[in-house]
Design a protein around this motif. Structure first.
Motif, PDB file in Angstrom:
ATOM      1  N   LYS A  30      26.911  72.557 -17.610  1.00 56.20           N
ATOM      2  CA  LYS A  30      25.817  71.952 -16.841  1.00 56.20           C
ATOM      3  C   LYS A  30      25.497  72.832 -15.637  1.00 56.20           C
ATOM      4  N   PHE A  31      24.334  72.567 -15.017  1.00 55.40           N
ATOM      5  CA  PHE A  31      23.948  73.311 -13.824  1.00 55.40           C
ATOM      6  C   PHE A  31      25.026  73.181 -12.760  1.00 55.40           C
ATOM      7  N   GLY A  32      25.356  74.296 -12.110  1.00 50.45           N
ATOM      8  CA  GLY A  32      26.371  74.292 -11.072  1.00 50.45           C
ATOM      9  C   GLY A  32      25.801  74.382  -9.669  1.00 50.45           C
ATOM     10  N   GLU A  33      24.475  74.471  -9.557  1.00 51.29           N
ATOM     11  CA  GLU A  33      23.834  74.590  -8.241  1.00 51.29           C
ATOM     12  C   GLU A  33      22.664  73.613  -8.160  1.00 51.29           C
ATOM     13  N   GLY A  34      22.172  73.409  -6.953  1.00 51.30           N
ATOM     14  CA  GLY A  34      21.066  72.495  -6.732  1.00 51.30           C
ATOM     15  C   GLY A  34      19.761  73.005  -7.329  1.00 51.30           C
ATOM     16  N   THR A  35      18.952  72.067  -7.812  1.00 50.09           N
ATOM     17  CA  THR A  35      17.647  72.400  -8.391  1.00 50.09           C
ATOM     18  C   THR A  35      16.609  71.385  -7.930  1.00 50.09           C
ATOM     19  N   ALA A  36      15.355  71.792  -8.019  1.00 51.00           N
ATOM     20  CA  ALA A  36      14.235  70.896  -7.750  1.00 51.00           C
ATOM     21  C   ALA A  36      13.066  71.343  -8.621  1.00 51.00           C
ATOM     22  N   LEU A  37      12.183  70.410  -8.944  1.00 56.03           N
ATOM     23  CA  LEU A  37      11.065  70.672  -9.846  1.00 56.03           C
ATOM     24  C   LEU A  37       9.906  69.762  -9.477  1.00 56.03           C
ATOM     25  N   THR A  38       8.711  70.294  -9.483  1.00 58.06           N
ATOM     26  CA  THR A  38       7.547  69.457  -9.201  1.00 58.06           C
ATOM     27  C   THR A  38       7.461  68.335 -10.231  1.00 58.06           C
ATOM     28  N   ASN A  39       7.104  67.160  -9.764  1.00 54.55           N
ATOM     29  CA  ASN A  39       6.911  65.965 -10.590  1.00 54.55           C
ATOM     30  C   ASN A  39       8.151  65.584 -11.395  1.00 54.55           C
ATOM     31  N   ALA A  40       9.328  65.934 -10.912  1.00 54.68           N
ATOM     32  CA  ALA A  40      10.572  65.625 -11.635  1.00 54.68           C
ATOM     33  C   ALA A  40      10.748  64.125 -11.849  1.00 54.68           C
ATOM     34  N   GLU A  41      10.234  63.341 -10.933  1.00 56.90           N
ATOM     35  CA  GLU A  41      10.386  61.886 -11.047  1.00 56.90           C
ATOM     36  C   GLU A  41       9.643  61.314 -12.251  1.00 56.90           C
ATOM     37  N   ILE A  48       9.062  68.573  -2.643  1.00 57.93           N
ATOM     38  CA  ILE A  48       9.910  68.222  -3.777  1.00 57.93           C
ATOM     39  C   ILE A  48      11.342  68.033  -3.301  1.00 57.93           C
ATOM     40  N   ALA A  49      12.070  67.151  -3.975  1.00 53.97           N
ATOM     41  CA  ALA A  49      13.434  66.791  -3.569  1.00 53.97           C
ATOM     42  C   ALA A  49      14.470  67.611  -4.326  1.00 53.97           C
ATOM     43  N   MET A  50      15.414  68.164  -3.584  1.00 56.67           N
ATOM     44  CA  MET A  50      16.526  68.905  -4.184  1.00 56.67           C
ATOM     45  C   MET A  50      17.492  67.924  -4.826  1.00 56.67           C
ATOM     46  N   SER A  51      18.064  68.332  -5.937  1.00 61.98           N
ATOM     47  CA  SER A  51      19.070  67.538  -6.643  1.00 61.98           C
ATOM     48  C   SER A  51      20.289  68.424  -6.872  1.00 61.98           C
ATOM     49  N   TYR A  52      21.454  67.895  -6.550  1.00 64.01           N
ATOM     50  CA  TYR A  52      22.699  68.663  -6.686  1.00 64.01           C
ATOM     51  C   TYR A  52      23.572  68.076  -7.786  1.00 64.01           C
ATOM     52  N   PRO A  53      24.362  68.919  -8.456  1.00 63.51           N
ATOM     53  CA  PRO A  53      25.197  68.440  -9.580  1.00 63.51           C
ATOM     54  C   PRO A  53      26.115  67.282  -9.198  1.00 63.51           C
ATOM     55  N   GLU A  54      26.682  67.319  -8.016  1.00 67.21           N
ATOM     56  CA  GLU A  54      27.616  66.271  -7.614  1.00 67.21           C
ATOM     57  C   GLU A  54      26.937  64.928  -7.371  1.00 67.21           C
ATOM     58  N   ASP A  55      25.600  64.934  -7.273  1.00 66.81           N
ATOM     59  CA  ASP A  55      24.856  63.695  -7.045  1.00 66.81           C
ATOM     60  C   ASP A  55      24.226  63.141  -8.317  1.00 66.81           C
ATOM     61  N   ARG A  56      24.316  63.880  -9.410  1.00 59.30           N
ATOM     62  CA  ARG A  56      23.683  63.466 -10.665  1.00 59.30           C
ATOM     63  C   ARG A  56      24.670  62.663 -11.494  1.00 59.30           C
ATOM     64  N   SER A  57      24.163  61.632 -12.120  1.00 55.68           N
ATOM     65  CA  SER A  57      25.013  60.867 -13.031  1.00 55.68           C
ATOM     66  C   SER A  57      24.450  60.979 -14.445  1.00 55.68           C
ATOM     67  N   GLY A  58      25.297  61.240 -15.381  1.00 52.68           N
ATOM     68  CA  GLY A  58      24.879  61.252 -16.777  1.00 52.68           C
ATOM     69  C   GLY A  58      24.337  62.572 -17.286  1.00 52.68           C
ATOM     70  N   TRP A  59      24.175  63.587 -16.396  1.00 54.93           N
ATOM     71  CA  TRP A  59      23.712  64.888 -16.904  1.00 54.93           C
ATOM     72  C   TRP A  59      24.169  66.011 -16.068  1.00 54.93           C
ATOM     73  N   ALA A 101      20.875  84.010  -9.786  1.00 56.43           N
ATOM     74  CA  ALA A 101      20.847  83.347 -11.087  1.00 56.43           C
ATOM     75  C   ALA A 101      21.471  81.959 -10.956  1.00 56.43           C
ATOM     76  N   MET A 102      21.169  81.109 -11.922  1.00 55.96           N
ATOM     77  CA  MET A 102      21.771  79.788 -11.960  1.00 55.96           C
ATOM     78  C   MET A 102      23.240  79.923 -12.340  1.00 55.96           C
ATOM     79  N   THR A 103      24.107  79.420 -11.495  1.00 58.06           N
ATOM     80  CA  THR A 103      25.533  79.391 -11.811  1.00 58.06           C
ATOM     81  C   THR A 103      25.800  78.119 -12.610  1.00 58.06           C
ATOM     82  N   MET A 104      26.471  78.273 -13.738  1.00 57.15           N
ATOM     83  CA  MET A 104      26.751  77.134 -14.602  1.00 57.15           C
ATOM     84  C   MET A 104      28.176  76.635 -14.358  1.00 57.15           C
ATOM     85  N   ALA A 105      28.356  75.330 -14.466  1.00 64.81           N
ATOM     86  CA  ALA A 105      29.687  74.719 -14.340  1.00 64.81           C
ATOM     87  C   ALA A 105      30.464  74.961 -15.631  1.00 64.81           C
ATOM     88  N   ALA A 106      31.751  74.704 -15.593  1.00 62.66           N
ATOM     89  CA  ALA A 106      32.617  74.920 -16.761  1.00 62.66           C
ATOM     90  C   ALA A 106      32.172  74.088 -17.964  1.00 62.66           C
TER      91      ALA A 106
END
Length: 146
Positions: free
Chosen positions: A100-111, A135-146, A92-97
């Motif tokens: 927000k998402f606490g684990e890496g995610t990727a989605l087709t056509n995310a760009e 598709i490119a993985m995105s991790y919470p620590e690399d995201r800004s603003g969400w 399951a998706m682990t959520m941060a405190a």
């Protein structure tokens, strides 16, 4: 009368024939060495982001880099591919405190997203012969603003 019955029989057989299926090869780039498993969910429009996708593939994460997952026998059609790097292997998706998402995610056509994901924006078409998608993985620590 026999011709009518024969025609009905052929029509019934034709409608019972399943769609052809091929393999969907998903290459996920930028995977971090966090252990766990990549869960590759392939959703059709009716099941988008529900708990049980129609097609699922997995791969253990043993090193950083690109990971390729083959999802077998995907029927021809339009799909959204969603990837979760389930680092804690809890299925399951682990959520941060902060919720927000606490684990890496990727989605087709995310760009292409300018808001929440939708089937029409994020879909890809898989022909009966199968397909490949990267598709490119995105991790919470690399995201800004969400």
């Amino acid at each position: 009368m026999h011709k009518i019955m024969l025609g009905i029989s052929f029509a019934a057989l034709a409608s019972a024939t399943p769609a052809f299926a091929g393999d969907l090869t998903v290459t996920v780039t930028g995977v971090k060495a966090k252990g766990g498993t990549l869960l590759v969910a392939v959703y059709d429009k009716a099941t988008l982001f529900r708990a049980k996708p129609p097609f699922l593939g997995t791969a253990k994460v043993t090193q950083p880099g690109d990971v390729t997952v083959s999802v077998k026998d995907v029927a021809a059609g339009d799909y959204v591919v969603s990837v979760l790097h389930d680092a804690d292997d809890n299925q399951a998706m682990t959520m941060a405190a902060d919720g927000k998402f606490g684990e890496g995610t990727a989605l087709t056509n995310a760009e292409q997203l300018r808001g929440p994901p939708t089937f029409d924006i994020n879909k890809i078409t898989v022909p009966a012969t199968g397909a490949r998608v990267t598709i490119a993985m995105s991790y919470p620590e690399d995201r800004s603003g969400w």
